[in-house]
Design a protein around this motif. Sequence first.
Motif, short mmCIF file in Angstrom:
data_model
loop_
_atom_site.label_atom_id
_atom_site.label_comp_id
_atom_site.label_asym_id
_atom_site.label_seq_id
_atom_site.Cartn_x
_atom_site.Cartn_y
_atom_site.Cartn_z
N UNK A 179 10.96 -6.30 -23.51
CA UNK A 179 11.50 -7.20 -24.79
C UNK A 179 13.13 -6.94 -24.65
N UNK A 180 13.59 -6.09 -23.87
CA UNK A 180 14.97 -6.26 -23.59
C UNK A 180 15.29 -7.08 -22.63
N UNK A 181 14.56 -7.35 -21.57
CA UNK A 181 14.72 -8.45 -20.55
C UNK A 181 14.64 -9.69 -21.38
N UNK A 182 13.59 -9.86 -22.17
CA UNK A 182 13.36 -11.30 -22.76
C UNK A 182 14.48 -11.67 -23.56
N UNK A 183 14.89 -10.83 -24.26
CA UNK A 183 16.20 -10.73 -25.37
C UNK A 183 17.45 -11.35 -24.55
N UNK A 184 17.71 -10.58 -23.47
CA UNK A 184 18.75 -10.73 -22.64
C UNK A 184 18.71 -11.93 -21.56
N UNK A 185 17.56 -12.47 -21.43
CA UNK A 185 17.13 -13.41 -20.44
C UNK A 185 17.67 -13.19 -19.01
N UNK A 186 17.03 -11.94 -18.67
CA UNK A 186 17.26 -11.23 -17.45
C UNK A 186 15.80 -10.73 -16.80
N UNK A 187 16.12 -10.63 -15.58
CA UNK A 187 14.68 -10.33 -15.00
C UNK A 187 14.37 -8.90 -15.20
N UNK A 188 13.16 -8.75 -15.42
CA UNK A 188 12.43 -7.42 -15.71
C UNK A 188 12.74 -6.52 -14.49
N UNK A 189 13.53 -5.36 -14.97
CA UNK A 189 13.55 -4.13 -14.28
C UNK A 189 13.06 -2.89 -14.89
N UNK A 190 12.55 -2.07 -14.28
CA UNK A 190 12.03 -0.67 -14.85
C UNK A 190 12.85 0.34 -13.94
N UNK A 191 13.08 1.50 -14.90
CA UNK A 191 13.75 2.61 -14.23
C UNK A 191 13.03 3.16 -13.25
N UNK A 192 13.64 3.83 -12.32
CA UNK A 192 12.87 4.31 -11.19
C UNK A 192 12.42 5.60 -11.74
N UNK B 174 3.33 2.71 -12.45
CA UNK B 174 3.91 3.66 -11.31
C UNK B 174 4.42 2.75 -10.26
N UNK B 175 3.38 1.69 -10.02
CA UNK B 175 3.90 0.91 -9.00
C UNK B 175 5.09 -0.09 -9.33
N UNK B 176 4.82 -0.29 -10.52
CA UNK B 176 6.06 -1.18 -11.01
C UNK B 176 7.40 -0.43 -11.02
N UNK B 177 7.43 0.78 -11.36
CA UNK B 177 8.79 1.54 -11.46
C UNK B 177 9.13 1.66 -10.17
N UNK B 178 8.40 2.03 -9.18
CA UNK B 178 8.80 2.30 -7.71
C UNK B 178 9.32 0.91 -7.12
N UNK B 179 8.79 -0.27 -7.43
CA UNK B 179 9.38 -1.39 -6.91
C UNK B 179 10.58 -1.89 -7.78
N UNK B 180 10.41 -1.47 -8.94
CA UNK B 180 11.67 -1.95 -9.88
C UNK B 180 11.68 -3.26 -10.29
N UNK B 181 11.84 -4.26 -9.29
CA UNK B 181 11.86 -5.73 -9.66
C UNK B 181 10.47 -6.22 -9.96
N UNK C 177 0.65 -1.10 -0.04
CA UNK C 177 -0.05 0.22 -0.03
C UNK C 177 0.90 1.29 0.08
N UNK C 178 1.88 1.25 0.62
CA UNK C 178 3.11 2.37 0.63
C UNK C 178 3.42 2.87 -0.62
N UNK C 179 3.39 1.91 -1.78
CA UNK C 179 3.85 2.35 -3.04
C UNK C 179 2.62 2.51 -3.97
N UNK C 180 1.72 1.91 -3.49
CA UNK C 180 0.51 2.07 -4.67
C UNK C 180 -0.27 3.26 -4.26
N UNK C 181 0.13 4.54 -4.50
CA UNK C 181 -0.24 5.67 -4.03
C UNK C 181 -0.83 6.75 -5.08
N UNK C 182 -0.79 6.08 -6.28
CA UNK C 182 -1.29 6.93 -7.27
C UNK C 182 -2.69 7.44 -6.91
#
Length: 262
Positions: free
Chosen positions: A249-262, A185-192, A137-142
């Motif tokens: 798509x970048x995370x899928x191509x590089x076989x990495x965990x999806x991370x969004x910029x803050x 917004x929530x995904x950007x705040x939590x990033x992972x 709840x603390x991050x989902x404040x939109x």
Amino acid sequence: MNRTIETEKDQLTRERRVQQLVLLLKIQATKSCAGVSLKTQELYAIVFLTRYLDLFTNFVSLYVEWNRWKGETQNRRSGTNAVKQRLTAKLASDATDTYCWIFRSYNTIMKLIFIGSALAIIWLMRRHKVVRQSYDKSQDTFRYEFLLAPCFLLSLVLNNMFTVMEVLWTFSIYLEAVAILPQMVLLQRTRNVDNLTGNYVFLLGAYRALYILNWIYRYYTEPGYRQWLVWLSGIVQTAVYCDFFYYYIQSWKNNEKLQLPA
């Protein structure tokens, strides 16, 4: 406007409703709603409730229809030849309506199921003693009031017909275009981002992008096909996802965990 068969208005949320069910099953199976925005789910519930107001005007009573059909069948079996012929002719003339009736029944049942699934997700995230503990709840404040008010005002100005049903349907179209913003917004705040949540968000955007291709095809193949309000909302909705698409798509191509910029 006749809404007794599946029109484009129903098709607009067909895939969205399936994804809603998938999310509900995911939350129930894992007993976790980590990474899911309650704000977005509440907005989608509003979208469904305002879009499916035709449930009150085109309600299909399966019980009444079944008894009508059963009574006609019994009369046909027990009546005189003249009665049988009249009933046979009536049943034949009703055959063309059977397809529409099936779709009316299907739409009535499925709309109720998907409204129920949207409300069930909200209940799980707010009330379930295990699931609600995973809600951040603390991050989902939109503040989605800033989405509701402009969408409603715009629906009063730009609509196909100035009636309550059409204005609210138009409002649901505009609101659906931006309802994903709290989730972004929530995904950007939590990033992972876990795989299930990332795939869920990607599919939400992908189905709308594919609809744009469908609209382009229909524009060139169906004379007079114009859906300006729907097209505009679809383009806006797809644009909202563009940044997410890139990192997904970048995370899928590089076989990495999806991370969004803050």
